[in-house]
Design an enzyme around this catalytic site. Structure first.
Site, PDB file in Angstrom:
ATOM      1  N   LYS A  81       0.971  -0.960  -0.044  1.00 24.84           N
ATOM      2  CA  LYS A  81       0.045   0.047   0.397  1.00 24.84           C
ATOM      3  C   LYS A  81       0.884   0.865   0.322  1.00 24.84           C
ATOM      4  O   LYS A  81       2.134   1.488   0.673  1.00 24.84           O
ATOM      5  CB  LYS A  81      -0.650  -0.121   1.329  1.00 24.84           C
ATOM      6  N   GLY A 182     -22.790   5.224   2.940  1.00 20.41           N
ATOM      7  CA  GLY A 182     -21.751   5.577   1.272  1.00 20.41           C
ATOM      8  C   GLY A 182     -22.705   5.044   0.470  1.00 20.41           C
ATOM      9  O   GLY A 182     -22.470   3.988   0.216  1.00 20.41           O
ATOM     10  N   VAL A 183     -22.715   6.507  -0.545  1.00 16.88           N
ATOM     11  CA  VAL A 183     -23.099   5.702  -2.076  1.00 16.88           C
ATOM     12  C   VAL A 183     -22.354   6.013  -3.218  1.00 16.88           C
ATOM     13  O   VAL A 183     -22.633   7.232  -3.999  1.00 16.88           O
ATOM     14  CB  VAL A 183     -25.018   5.670  -2.328  1.00 16.88           C
ATOM     15  N   GLY A 184     -20.948   6.449  -3.215  1.00 13.65           N
ATOM     16  CA  GLY A 184     -20.484   6.328  -3.638  1.00 13.65           C
ATOM     17  C   GLY A 184     -20.408   5.657  -4.835  1.00 13.65           C
ATOM     18  O   GLY A 184     -20.812   5.495  -5.381  1.00 13.65           O
TER      19      GLY A 184
HETATM   20  P1  NAI Z   1     -15.935   7.263  -2.790  1.00 16.52           P
HETATM   21  O1  NAI Z   1     -15.217   8.471  -1.930  1.00 16.52           O
HETATM   22  O2  NAI Z   1     -16.688   7.447  -4.321  1.00 16.52           O
HETATM   23  O3  NAI Z   1     -17.708   6.809  -1.885  1.00 16.52           O
HETATM   24  C1  NAI Z   1     -17.301   6.795  -0.135  1.00 16.52           C
HETATM   25  C2  NAI Z   1     -18.512   7.628   0.122  1.00 16.52           C
HETATM   26  O4  NAI Z   1     -19.427   7.326   1.529  1.00 16.52           O
HETATM   27  C3  NAI Z   1     -18.878   8.650  -0.504  1.00 16.52           C
HETATM   28  O5  NAI Z   1     -20.355   9.454  -0.766  1.00 16.52           O
HETATM   29  C4  NAI Z   1     -19.109   9.673   0.815  1.00 16.52           C
HETATM   30  O6  NAI Z   1     -19.573  11.264   0.873  1.00 16.52           O
HETATM   31  C5  NAI Z   1     -19.638   9.101   1.676  1.00 16.52           C
HETATM   32  N1  NAI Z   1     -19.291   9.217   3.111  1.00 16.52           N
HETATM   33  C6  NAI Z   1     -18.189   9.163   3.926  1.00 16.52           C
HETATM   34  N2  NAI Z   1     -18.157   8.993   5.167  1.00 16.52           N
HETATM   35  C7  NAI Z   1     -19.006   8.754   5.650  1.00 16.52           C
HETATM   36  C8  NAI Z   1     -19.734   8.346   6.770  1.00 16.52           C
HETATM   37  N3  NAI Z   1     -19.534   8.466   7.900  1.00 16.52           N
HETATM   38  N4  NAI Z   1     -21.054   8.356   6.325  1.00 16.52           N
HETATM   39  C9  NAI Z   1     -22.044   8.068   5.478  1.00 16.52           C
HETATM   40  N5  NAI Z   1     -21.232   8.696   4.036  1.00 16.52           N
HETATM   41  C10 NAI Z   1     -20.217   8.803   4.602  1.00 16.52           C
HETATM   42  O7  NAI Z   1     -15.579   5.770  -2.421  1.00 16.52           O
HETATM   43  P2  NAI Z   1     -15.473   4.521  -2.598  1.00 16.52           P
HETATM   44  O8  NAI Z   1     -14.290   3.814  -4.052  1.00 16.52           O
HETATM   45  O9  NAI Z   1     -16.917   4.011  -3.118  1.00 16.52           O
HETATM   46  O10 NAI Z   1     -15.681   3.325  -1.926  1.00 16.52           O
HETATM   47  C11 NAI Z   1     -15.996   3.234  -0.449  1.00 16.52           C
HETATM   48  C12 NAI Z   1     -15.363   2.195   0.123  1.00 16.52           C
HETATM   49  O11 NAI Z   1     -14.668   1.150   0.359  1.00 16.52           O
HETATM   50  C13 NAI Z   1     -13.842   2.876   1.288  1.00 16.52           C
HETATM   51  O12 NAI Z   1     -14.342   2.265   2.617  1.00 16.52           O
HETATM   52  C14 NAI Z   1     -13.363   2.560  -0.049  1.00 16.52           C
HETATM   53  O13 NAI Z   1     -12.109   2.247   0.759  1.00 16.52           O
HETATM   54  C15 NAI Z   1     -13.589   0.756   0.234  1.00 16.52           C
HETATM   55  N6  NAI Z   1     -13.018   0.049  -0.944  1.00 16.52           N
HETATM   56  C16 NAI Z   1     -13.440   0.782  -2.452  1.00 16.52           C
HETATM   57  C17 NAI Z   1     -13.259   0.213  -4.070  1.00 16.52           C
HETATM   58  C18 NAI Z   1     -12.757   0.638  -4.768  1.00 16.52           C
HETATM   59  O14 NAI Z   1     -12.456  -0.320  -5.777  1.00 16.52           O
HETATM   60  N7  NAI Z   1     -13.275   1.892  -4.978  1.00 16.52           N
HETATM   61  C19 NAI Z   1     -11.918  -1.525  -4.020  1.00 16.52           C
HETATM   62  C20 NAI Z   1     -12.240  -1.928  -2.120  1.00 16.52           C
HETATM   63  C21 NAI Z   1     -12.693  -1.369  -1.424  1.00 16.52           C
END
Ligand code: NAI
Length: 349
Positions: A81, A182-184
């Site tokens: 990492k 979390g709906v990113g």
């Molecule tokens: P992202 O940044 O696109 O979405 C995360 C979302 O969570 C954002 O909309 C943010 O506003 C929201 N958020 C943050 N804190 C929050 C809280 N306390 N309550 C509610 N919403 C909150 O990130 P992504 O890529 O969707 O990743 C989400 C999770 O999955 C992370 O923990 C990441 O480490 C994990 N992950 C992601 C991968 C990927 O391919 N993108 C692969 C493996 C794990």
């Protein structure tokens, strides 16, 4: 700071490298946990830390998680990492990314980077001008690689369906109530896939506008970021931050299973016991969320296309099933079973 190897998160990491480039302001850590199965693969996080020790801890924990994730996904990759210590202004210049690219290159292929929190495809393209040990670059139609988010969402969707089958004895998400935190990139993709199969959704996001727009699109209910943990639903899917399953949150959960994308969902190993004691099925995070690393690893290795990525992602539910089977047979928690399987695969069992 105490000596590196006395830190609680130090786990016989093969190497922990510190990089400084005063000209660009780069300060970065690259932790290589294990190269037993192949080059240490794992994304780079760009984050502003309250103190430097937290950045080192993050690199140590996350690189170990990548060893486990890659091993359990059946990839010929070890775990590593990168962490770039962002300034308070979170400024990210081309010079800084180039310096990080040279840092990655200096490890001669022992570390392969990709996207993580705070790093997007364009950043990887910039890094890729300095090193070939990079993945998650834009790719053509039908090829493996590119943004890992959609692949992760697909794997989590299949994992949620496996949890539905095991915990609710149902073959479809139709009518099943899923609460998503979390709906990113991943949580949003998961929500769309679940809605497409008729699931009932309650969603929450720190970004209220994002949650509201998606709720409108999918006909989902919205709740506050902390209230989502107490929603009475069938499945809770953490797709935001790590460490959401804690001594405080677990007793309040009103679901049959926890299955989501976030890394390091259990605040401590004891929280795996707490979930287990409450009879809540748990999908170990690094098993269910491996879709993205499968996608970018096949891109890096030049092995197979999009169909191959999909075929490998379809193996995720089977892996979860075997973990749950063994957990049921031995009485161990699902988290402990997964850790034991992963340790064996990386030659530490
Ligand atoms: P992202 O940044 O696109 O979405 C995360 C979302 O969570 C954002 O909309 C943010 O506003 C929201 N958020 C943050 N804190 C929050 C809280 N306390 N309550 C509610 N919403 C909150 O990130 P992504 O890529 O969707 O990743 C989400 C999770 O999955 C992370 O923990 C990441 O480490 C994990 N992950 C992601 C991968 C990927 O391919 N993108 C692969 C493996 C794990």
């Amino acid at each position: 700071m105490p000596a590196l190897w006395t830190l609680p998160d130090f786990d016989a990491h093969e190497g922990v490298h510190f990089f400084t480039d005063p000209a660009s302001g780069l300060r970065a850590v690259i932790a290589l946990h294990s190269t037993h199965l192949g080059p240490a693969a794992g994304g780079t996080r760009f984050w502003h830390y309250a103190d430097d020790a937290q950045a080192v801890t993050d690199a140590l924990r996350l690189s170990r998680g990548m060893s486990f994730k890659n091993a359990m996904a059946g990839l010929p990759m070890g775990g590593g990492k990168g962490v770039i210590l962002a300034g308070a202004d979170r400024a990210k210049s081309p010079e800084l990314l180039a310096a990080f690219g040279r840092a990655v290159d200096s490890l001669g292929g022992r570390y392969v980077t990709a996207e993580d929190v705070g790093m997007g495809e364009a950043d990887l393209v910039a890094i890729g001008r300095e090193t070939r040990h990079v993945s998650g670059l834009p790719v053509g139609e039908g090829a493996a690689g590119g943004d890992p988010g959609p692949s992760t969402a697909t794997g989590v969707f299949l994992g949620v369906k496996a949890a539905i089958k095991r915990a609710l004895s149902r073959d479809s998400a139709d009518g099943v109530h899923v609460a998503i935190q979390g709906v990113g990139s991943v949580g949003g993709g998961l929500a769309r896939l679940l809605a497409g199969e008729g699931a009932r959704l309650t969603i929450a996001d720190m970004d209220a506008g994002r949650a509201a727009r998606l709720a409108e699109e999918l006909g989902a209910a919205v709740t506050g970021p902390s209230a989502i943990l107490d929603v009475e639903a069938d499945i809770f899917s953490p797709c935001a931050l790590g460490a959401v399953l804690t001594e405080a949150s677990i007793p309040a959960l009103r679901v049959k299973a926890v299955a989501g994308a976030a890394n390091n969902q259990l605040a401590t190993p004891v929280d795996g016991d707490r979930l287990h004691a409450r009879g809540i099925l748990y999908a170990p995070d690094y098993v269910i969320n491996a879709g993205g690393i499968i996608n970018v690893s096949l891109e890096y290795l030049g092995q197979g296309d999009r169909d191959e990525v999909e075929a490998r992602i379809r193996q995720i539910p089977g892996r979860l099933e075997s973990i749950w089977e063994e957990s049921a047979a031995t009485g161990e928690t699902a988290a402990a079973v997964a850790d034991r399987m992963a340790m064996k695969l990386i030659g530490r069992g």
